[in-house]
Design an enzyme around this catalytic site. Structure first.
Site, PDB file in Angstrom:
ATOM      1  N   ASP A 170      44.481  47.962  37.887  1.00 35.23           N
ATOM      2  CA  ASP A 170      44.163  48.072  36.650  1.00 35.23           C
ATOM      3  C   ASP A 170      43.207  46.673  35.805  1.00 35.23           C
ATOM      4  O   ASP A 170      43.080  46.782  34.823  1.00 35.23           O
ATOM      5  CB  ASP A 170      45.417  48.334  35.766  1.00 35.23           C
ATOM      6  CG  ASP A 170      46.444  47.340  35.628  1.00 35.23           C
ATOM      7  OD1 ASP A 170      46.476  46.660  36.612  1.00 35.23           O
ATOM      8  OD2 ASP A 170      47.051  47.335  34.493  1.00 35.23           O
ATOM      9  N   SER A 202      49.630  49.247  37.983  1.00 39.91           N
ATOM     10  CA  SER A 202      49.439  47.945  38.231  1.00 39.91           C
ATOM     11  C   SER A 202      49.143  47.640  39.762  1.00 39.91           C
ATOM     12  O   SER A 202      48.562  48.258  40.481  1.00 39.91           O
ATOM     13  CB  SER A 202      50.209  46.702  37.521  1.00 39.91           C
ATOM     14  OG  SER A 202      49.581  45.773  37.454  1.00 39.91           O
ATOM     15  N   ASP A 209      43.503  43.677  40.894  1.00 36.79           N
ATOM     16  CA  ASP A 209      44.581  44.671  41.214  1.00 36.79           C
ATOM     17  C   ASP A 209      44.110  45.994  40.602  1.00 36.79           C
ATOM     18  O   ASP A 209      42.912  45.887  39.833  1.00 36.79           O
ATOM     19  CB  ASP A 209      45.821  44.173  40.707  1.00 36.79           C
ATOM     20  CG  ASP A 209      45.853  44.369  39.101  1.00 36.79           C
ATOM     21  OD1 ASP A 209      44.853  43.978  38.468  1.00 36.79           O
ATOM     22  OD2 ASP A 209      46.941  44.336  38.604  1.00 36.79           O
ATOM     23  N   ASP A 231      44.258  43.616  35.454  1.00 41.82           N
ATOM     24  CA  ASP A 231      44.781  42.696  34.572  1.00 41.82           C
ATOM     25  C   ASP A 231      45.070  41.118  35.381  1.00 41.82           C
ATOM     26  O   ASP A 231      45.724  40.479  34.788  1.00 41.82           O
ATOM     27  CB  ASP A 231      45.866  42.944  33.742  1.00 41.82           C
ATOM     28  CG  ASP A 231      47.100  43.671  34.464  1.00 41.82           C
ATOM     29  OD1 ASP A 231      46.883  43.593  35.903  1.00 41.82           O
ATOM     30  OD2 ASP A 231      48.081  44.202  33.819  1.00 41.82           O
TER      31      ASP A 231
END
Length: 460
Positions: free
Chosen positions: A252, A106, A250, A254
């Site tokens: 990933d 993340s 970010d 999310d």
């Protein structure tokens, strides 16, 4: 660096010693534990797990380890390759898979990676299931498949486009209004998979996209957490390009942050506030965010006649409370939007589409939209932990010191004062104590944070 194990997965730095970092042995061990958990709780003979990864340098290595471990257990693997966390979540349900693993750390820097674990609904494991996975890993109780019963591996491309189509099919995403508005935006995807997904979404919405750090090579050009101090490049480019606003995700995809047309921060806390404002204006209902999120969501929810509740930090906790309260939108103040009409997971693509619809309907600037919301200011700080620090003892001392105030202890310690609050908790993803404060000015929020930092240091 200690290896961080939690109910939602395993996270650590690449290299180093086994059980102290995320080494190949740790990745195999934890993937095996997850695979055994799937087999233990399913009566199906043939199980399938969807995997995908962000663009960080170690991603392909960890993905190969995870895939082959699952295959060795007799579990089929559908590999999406470079993908996003919400795309893998959607893919689990679209492909009728039994679970999913996302290889991503993340917002953590490039030396980190992680395995995020999903159930058959494409949602993060609940506490009970997560504990079972951890127990299996501790006991090393794995049974691998014989040669004739190994799992089957296949690569499947195109799920990002399927995910985008699912977003565009949402009833509240007004494609026509967005296309007519002819927005121009700058996108900072920190050289990860948002550089694939976000421009593809914007192209279908007729939004002009100026790409900044959109090459998915894993070479993060700045700290990948979408905070103000890391976003000077996009702030300058938004102004230079005369763009309507900037989009930051970010690694990933999310978490979603917005930059106003003058280069100022819309505020990652206010991403959810704006999206909720639009959704609640079209559909009456309730909202949920976590204890570390701005009270501005509560204000907006009550303005629309809904009920707001706060959960413990962690996506699975937010989702659980959303289901219990029939919330129609929720998420976390870090820019994570959860819209159940799509799926129960933080999704920047959904957030972008809703935000664009909101602006297109209001026909005002991004800055004007931000100024229409209650003005709260947050300070986000952290204290690095060493193994000898007893966090529970520290928090107990702080709670005792402020026992005359309203203290919430469902997740760390949250102290509510008359016009401000502070939330102290041990991070699930890093060896730190997080210190979040909110007040009526930045100066007051910073002062409160500094005061609590000193209180913590005195208690060590």
């Amino acid at each position: 660096m200690s290896l961080i194990k939690s109910i939602s997965g395993i996270r650590g730095t690449i290299g180093g010693k086994v059980a102290e970092n995320l080494t190949p042995i740790d990745a195999v061990k934890f993937a095996a534990a997850y695979g055994m958990w799937l087999k233990n709780q399913s009566e199906k003979e043939n199980l399938t797990v969807v995997i995908g990864r962000d663009a960080r340098i170690s991603g392909e290595m960890v993905s190969n380890l995870v895939s082959n471990t699952l295959i060795g257990l007799g579990i089929n693997v559908t590999d999406l390759g470079l993908s996003t966390t919400p795309t893998v979540e959607v893919a689990v349900t679209l492909s009728d898979a039994d679970g999913g693993i996302i290889i991503t750390a993340s917002h953590n820097p490039k030396q980190w990676n992680a395995l995020k674990l999903l159930n058959g609904k494409g949602e993060f494991l609940n506490a009970e299931d997560g504990e079972l996975v951890l127990k299996i890993a501790e006991e090393d109780s794995y049974v691998f498949a014989e040669v004739d019963f190994l799992g089957i591996y296949k690569k499947e491309e195109g799920f990002i486009n399927k995910h985008i189509d699912e977003v565009l099919a949402l009833a509240l995403v007004d494609i026509e209004a967005i296309q007519k508005a002819k927005f121009k935006v700058v996108v900072d995807a920190v050289n990860s998979t948002g550089g694939i997904a976000v421009p593809a979404l914007l192209e279908k919405l007729n939004v002009e996209c100026v790409k900044l750090y959109c090459e998915p090579n894993g070479l993060f050009p700045h700290n990948p957490e979408p905070l103000k101090e890391h976003l000077t490049d996009i702030s300058e480019l938004v102004v230079k390009e005369n763009a309507d606003f900037g989009i930051v995700v970010d690694p990933d995809v999310d978490r979603l942050a917005i930059v106003c047309e003058d280069g100022s921060m819309f505020g990652e806390e206010y991403t959810l506030v704006a999206c909720a404002d639009y959704v609640l204006g079209k559909t009456k209902g309730n909202t949920v965010s976590n204890l570390s999120s701005s009270r501005a969501l509560k204000d907006i929810t009550e303005k629309h006649g809904g009920n707001y509740q706060a959960s413990a930090v962690g996506e699975v906790n937010v989702v659980t409370l959303m289901k219990e309260t029939n919330a129609i939108i929720g998420g976390e103040g870090n820019g994570g939007i959860i819209y159940p009409e799509s799926h129960y997971g933080r999704d920047s693509l959904v957030g972008i589409a809703i935000f664009l619809s909101h602006l297109a309907h209001l026909k005002i600037s991004c800055k004007q939209l931000r100024e229409s919301y209650p003005d709260y200011f947050m300070s986000k700080n952290k204290i690095e932990l060493t193994p000898e620090i007893d966090v529970d003892s520290v928090l107990e001392k702080i709670a005792l010191k402020y026992k005359d105030e309203e203290v919430n202890s469902i997740d760390g310690i949250k102290i509510n004062f008359e016009t401000e609050w502070v939330h102290l908790r041990k991070s699930n993803t890093e060896p730190i104590i997080r210190i979040y404060t909110e007040s009526t000015s930045q100066e007051k929020a910073d002062e409160l944070a500094n005061k609590l930092v000193e209180d913590i240091k005195k208690s060590l």
